[in-house]
Design a protein around this motif. Structure first.
Motif, PDB file in Angstrom:
ATOM      1  N   ARG A   1      33.463  39.866  37.389  1.00  0.00           N
ATOM      2  CA  ARG A   1      34.130  39.473  38.633  1.00  0.00           C
ATOM      3  C   ARG A   1      33.502  38.181  39.178  1.00  0.00           C
ATOM      4  O   ARG A   1      34.209  37.295  39.649  1.00  0.00           O
ATOM      5  CB  ARG A   1      34.043  40.613  39.658  1.00  0.00           C
ATOM      6  CG  ARG A   1      34.845  41.858  39.226  1.00  0.00           C
ATOM      7  CD  ARG A   1      34.639  43.013  40.184  1.00  0.00           C
ATOM      8  NE  ARG A   1      35.171  42.729  41.492  1.00  0.00           N
ATOM      9  CZ  ARG A   1      36.446  42.810  41.841  1.00  0.00           C
ATOM     10  NH1 ARG A   1      37.335  43.217  40.957  1.00  0.00           N
ATOM     11  NH2 ARG A   1      36.843  42.503  43.054  1.00  0.00           N
ATOM     12  N   ALA A   2      32.193  38.080  39.054  1.00  0.00           N
ATOM     13  CA  ALA A   2      31.510  36.868  39.528  1.00  0.00           C
ATOM     14  C   ALA A   2      31.925  35.664  38.672  1.00  0.00           C
ATOM     15  O   ALA A   2      32.154  34.566  39.200  1.00  0.00           O
ATOM     16  CB  ALA A   2      29.996  37.076  39.470  1.00  0.00           C
ATOM     17  N   LEU A   3      32.040  35.875  37.368  1.00  0.00           N
ATOM     18  CA  LEU A   3      32.434  34.782  36.457  1.00  0.00           C
ATOM     19  C   LEU A   3      33.855  34.297  36.796  1.00  0.00           C
ATOM     20  O   LEU A   3      34.104  33.097  36.895  1.00  0.00           O
ATOM     21  CB  LEU A   3      32.371  35.284  35.015  1.00  0.00           C
ATOM     22  CG  LEU A   3      32.703  34.336  33.856  1.00  0.00           C
ATOM     23  CD1 LEU A   3      32.043  34.845  32.578  1.00  0.00           C
ATOM     24  CD2 LEU A   3      34.172  34.155  33.592  1.00  0.00           C
ATOM     25  N   ILE A   4      34.776  35.234  36.976  1.00  0.00           N
ATOM     26  CA  ILE A   4      36.164  34.852  37.258  1.00  0.00           C
ATOM     27  C   ILE A   4      36.241  34.114  38.596  1.00  0.00           C
ATOM     28  O   ILE A   4      36.884  33.060  38.710  1.00  0.00           O
ATOM     29  CB  ILE A   4      37.085  36.104  37.250  1.00  0.00           C
ATOM     30  CG1 ILE A   4      37.067  36.769  35.865  1.00  0.00           C
ATOM     31  CG2 ILE A   4      38.527  35.743  37.666  1.00  0.00           C
ATOM     32  CD1 ILE A   4      37.481  35.881  34.713  1.00  0.00           C
ATOM     33  N   ARG A   5      35.558  34.642  39.613  1.00  0.00           N
ATOM     34  CA  ARG A   5      35.586  34.004  40.945  1.00  0.00           C
ATOM     35  C   ARG A   5      34.969  32.605  40.891  1.00  0.00           C
ATOM     36  O   ARG A   5      35.484  31.682  41.512  1.00  0.00           O
ATOM     37  CB  ARG A   5      34.790  34.833  41.937  1.00  0.00           C
ATOM     38  CG  ARG A   5      35.581  35.973  42.497  1.00  0.00           C
ATOM     39  CD  ARG A   5      35.134  36.318  43.921  1.00  0.00           C
ATOM     40  NE  ARG A   5      35.685  37.602  44.269  1.00  0.00           N
ATOM     41  CZ  ARG A   5      35.075  38.765  44.044  1.00  0.00           C
ATOM     42  NH1 ARG A   5      33.868  38.794  43.507  1.00  0.00           N
ATOM     43  NH2 ARG A   5      35.669  39.889  44.349  1.00  0.00           N
ATOM     44  N   ALA A   6      33.861  32.473  40.161  1.00  0.00           N
ATOM     45  CA  ALA A   6      33.170  31.173  40.100  1.00  0.00           C
ATOM     46  C   ALA A   6      34.084  30.096  39.507  1.00  0.00           C
ATOM     47  O   ALA A   6      33.908  28.914  39.780  1.00  0.00           O
ATOM     48  CB  ALA A   6      31.892  31.292  39.273  1.00  0.00           C
ATOM     49  N   GLN A   7      35.070  30.510  38.707  1.00  0.00           N
ATOM     50  CA  GLN A   7      35.989  29.536  38.110  1.00  0.00           C
ATOM     51  C   GLN A   7      37.353  29.595  38.806  1.00  0.00           C
ATOM     52  O   GLN A   7      38.392  29.341  38.187  1.00  0.00           O
ATOM     53  CB  GLN A   7      36.056  29.750  36.586  1.00  0.00           C
ATOM     54  CG  GLN A   7      34.719  29.387  35.947  1.00  0.00           C
ATOM     55  CD  GLN A   7      34.659  29.576  34.438  1.00  0.00           C
ATOM     56  OE1 GLN A   7      33.800  30.290  33.927  1.00  0.00           O
ATOM     57  NE2 GLN A   7      35.571  28.942  33.718  1.00  0.00           N
ATOM     58  N   ASP A   8      37.336  29.985  40.093  1.00  0.00           N
ATOM     59  CA  ASP A   8      38.504  29.942  40.981  1.00  0.00           C
ATOM     60  C   ASP A   8      39.589  30.961  40.648  1.00  0.00           C
ATOM     61  O   ASP A   8      40.723  30.847  41.130  1.00  0.00           O
ATOM     62  CB  ASP A   8      39.131  28.525  41.032  1.00  0.00           C
ATOM     63  CG  ASP A   8      38.145  27.511  41.565  1.00  0.00           C
ATOM     64  OD1 ASP A   8      37.231  27.923  42.308  1.00  0.00           O
ATOM     65  OD2 ASP A   8      38.268  26.324  41.231  1.00  0.00           O
ATOM     66  N   GLY A   9      39.274  31.948  39.826  1.00  0.00           N
ATOM     67  CA  GLY A   9      40.256  33.002  39.522  1.00  0.00           C
ATOM     68  C   GLY A   9      40.115  34.157  40.500  1.00  0.00           C
ATOM     69  O   GLY A   9      39.089  34.319  41.152  1.00  0.00           O
ATOM     70  N   ASP A  10      41.169  34.958  40.581  1.00  0.00           N
ATOM     71  CA  ASP A  10      41.136  36.139  41.447  1.00  0.00           C
ATOM     72  C   ASP A  10      41.094  37.385  40.557  1.00  0.00           C
ATOM     73  O   ASP A  10      42.097  37.742  39.935  1.00  0.00           O
ATOM     74  CB  ASP A  10      42.401  36.152  42.324  1.00  0.00           C
ATOM     75  CG  ASP A  10      42.476  37.399  43.200  1.00  0.00           C
ATOM     76  OD1 ASP A  10      41.593  38.273  43.086  1.00  0.00           O
ATOM     77  OD2 ASP A  10      43.430  37.492  43.990  1.00  0.00           O
ATOM     78  N   PRO A  11      39.931  38.054  40.485  1.00  0.00           N
ATOM     79  CA  PRO A  11      39.832  39.201  39.556  1.00  0.00           C
ATOM     80  C   PRO A  11      40.719  40.377  39.972  1.00  0.00           C
ATOM     81  O   PRO A  11      40.958  41.275  39.164  1.00  0.00           O
ATOM     82  CB  PRO A  11      38.353  39.591  39.625  1.00  0.00           C
ATOM     83  CG  PRO A  11      37.821  38.983  40.871  1.00  0.00           C
ATOM     84  CD  PRO A  11      38.671  37.797  41.196  1.00  0.00           C
TER      85      PRO A  11
END
Ligand code: URA
Length: 439
Positions: free
Chosen positions: A317-327
């Motif tokens: 979840r942190a990886l997806i958020r850090a790249q502007d994605g919404d998990p």
């Protein structure tokens, strides 16, 4: 072959025709000549015609270990070399030679990062029947594949894992040569594949690397002996360059998991991160995570525990958020579906990876040309795997597309690709991880 005296016509130290002839006649190309050939090709002095002739000579006559090392080094020297020194964590990366339904990077990178190891995963987009990690992740609304080196470094420090597009500055000689090989029938040479993959991985600056080298109908190398030769060559190249490298030889005769496509592969990866998911995807994720963590100095890490207790999911979840994605965002779903059911009772005896990969590609999950867009919701959901017992009318797989007109071509690819046999003839599934190759 000797360096030529500099003439008034040419300031070049060697002649491409001499280099081609040396390899054509089965000899080893001396180091200075090989380095020059790569550099002169990158500069545009050696032509595509000359380089394709050289690549064909390598395909037919092979290269010695030292030549492959020099070729790899020359390709690294053609571009930038990244460094993660200063990060304060060990870095470990994974590379798969590609297969059908291979979404392992998605659960693997956050899983390994959850142990405090940095995972700089520079990935690519799919071409042909094998999917690309970036295409899969781009199904997630907002998620961004292009990161600057500074963003990548900051994310590795804060989150631990990053999955992003390799910048064009890494091994530009390989980029040019790979495109040429693609159109000249010279992709399948072990020295060229090994130097191509390893030049990018070594230039990326990782401390350690685990290779997932696949064999079987859905893999680059159909035959396990050739896959072993490729794995050994790459492990030697990594080791000689100071990158701790090991390889697993894994079976790609059957698609990995139950999802083949993009958005559906993300869904399946999230299931694995939630402690569930198909047994083969879990098995390979755990096997590769153990290899990576052992190389990073954490051989006793409780990998299963991190999947079961949510640590790996938190890192995802942190990886997806850090790249502007919404998990938490809904993933794309297909407009049209078409389910194939069993016409007899029995045990599923075979599902060939290659035709399933081609069918998913024809449904829109992959691209035929680098500039094409993929349809994120397209692909195939399998409902059973070889070894499963089925009854008449039970769903076997569902085709997913945005346009029903694509189903016929996909079904053509699947003709004869799977079968149901008598329970008495059922055999044990062969192990997924067949061999481990170390230096
Ligand atoms: N992947 C690469 O990057 N290079 C090859 O030659 C084959 C697969």
């Amino acid at each position: 072959m000797t360096a030529r005296a500099v003439s008034s016509q040419s300031l070049e130290a060697f002649d491409a025709v001499d280099v081609i002839r040396a390899k054509r006649d089965g000899g080893a190309v001396p180091e200075p000549a090989l380095r020059w050939m790569v550099d002169a090709y990158t500069r545009g002095y050696v032509s595509d015609a000359q380089m394709s002739s050289f690549a064909m000579a390598v395909l037919l006559n092979g290269m010695e270990r030292d030549e492959i090392r020099v070729l790899t080094d020359a390709m690294i020297a053609s571009g930038e070399r990244m460094s993660f020194a200063g990060l304060g964590k060990r870095t470990v990366d994974k590379h798969s030679t590609g297969g059908v339904g291979d979404k392992i990077t998605l659960p693997l990178a956050p899983l390994v990062a959850s142990f405090g190891v940095a995972v700089p995963q520079l990935s690519g987009r799919g071409l042909g029947h094998t999917g690309g990690t970036l295409d899969k992740l781009e199904s997630i609304p907002g998620w961004r594949a292009a990161l600057s080196n500074d963003e990548m470094f900051a994310q590795l420090r804060e989150v631990g894992a990053v999955i992003c597009a390799a910048g064009s500055g890494l091994a530009p000689a390989d980029k040019k040569l790979y495109a040429l090989r693609d159109v000249t029938g010279t992709v399948e040479a072990v020295p060229l594949i090994a130097s191509s993959i390893m030049s990018k991985k070594i230039a990326e600056g990782t401390d350690a690397l685990v290779l997932d080298v696949k064999f079987g109908s859905g893999a680059f190398m159909q035959d396990i002996d050739r896959a072993r030769e490729l794995a050994r060559t790459m492990v030697a190249l990594g080791t000689d360059s100071g990158v701790a490298t090991t390889a697993l030889l894994t079976d790609m005769n059957t698609p990995l998991g139950l999802a083949i496509g993009n958005a559906n592969e993300v869904r399946e990866s999230v299931e694995v991160l939630a402690g569930g998911g198909p047994a083969d995807v879990v098995e390979l994720t755990i096997a590769l995570a153990r290899e990576m963590l052992a190389l990073a100095g954490r051989p006793d890490a409780d990998v299963e525990g991190a999947l079961a207790d949510g640590r790996a999911m938190d890192a995802w979840r942190a990886l997806i958020r850090a790249q502007d994605g919404d998990p938490d965002a809904a993933l794309p779903t297909p407009r049209e579906t078409h389910t194939i059911t069993a016409d007899r009772a029995g045990v599923v005896s075979r599902m060939e990876a290659l035709p399933f990969g081609i069918a998913a590609w024809r449904l829109g999950a992959g691209r035929a040309r680098a500039e094409d867009a993929v349809i994120h919701a397209a692909g195939i959901d399998l409902h059973v795997k070889p070894g499963d017992t089925v009854s008449v009318g039970q769903p076997i797989f569902t085709l997913l597309a945005d346009d029903a007109a694509r189903f016929d071509r996909a079904l053509d690819a699947l003709d004869g690709a799977w079968s149901i046999g008598d329970p008495a003839d059922a055999t044990e599934r062969a192990p997924l991880v067949r061999e481990r190759i170390t230096a």
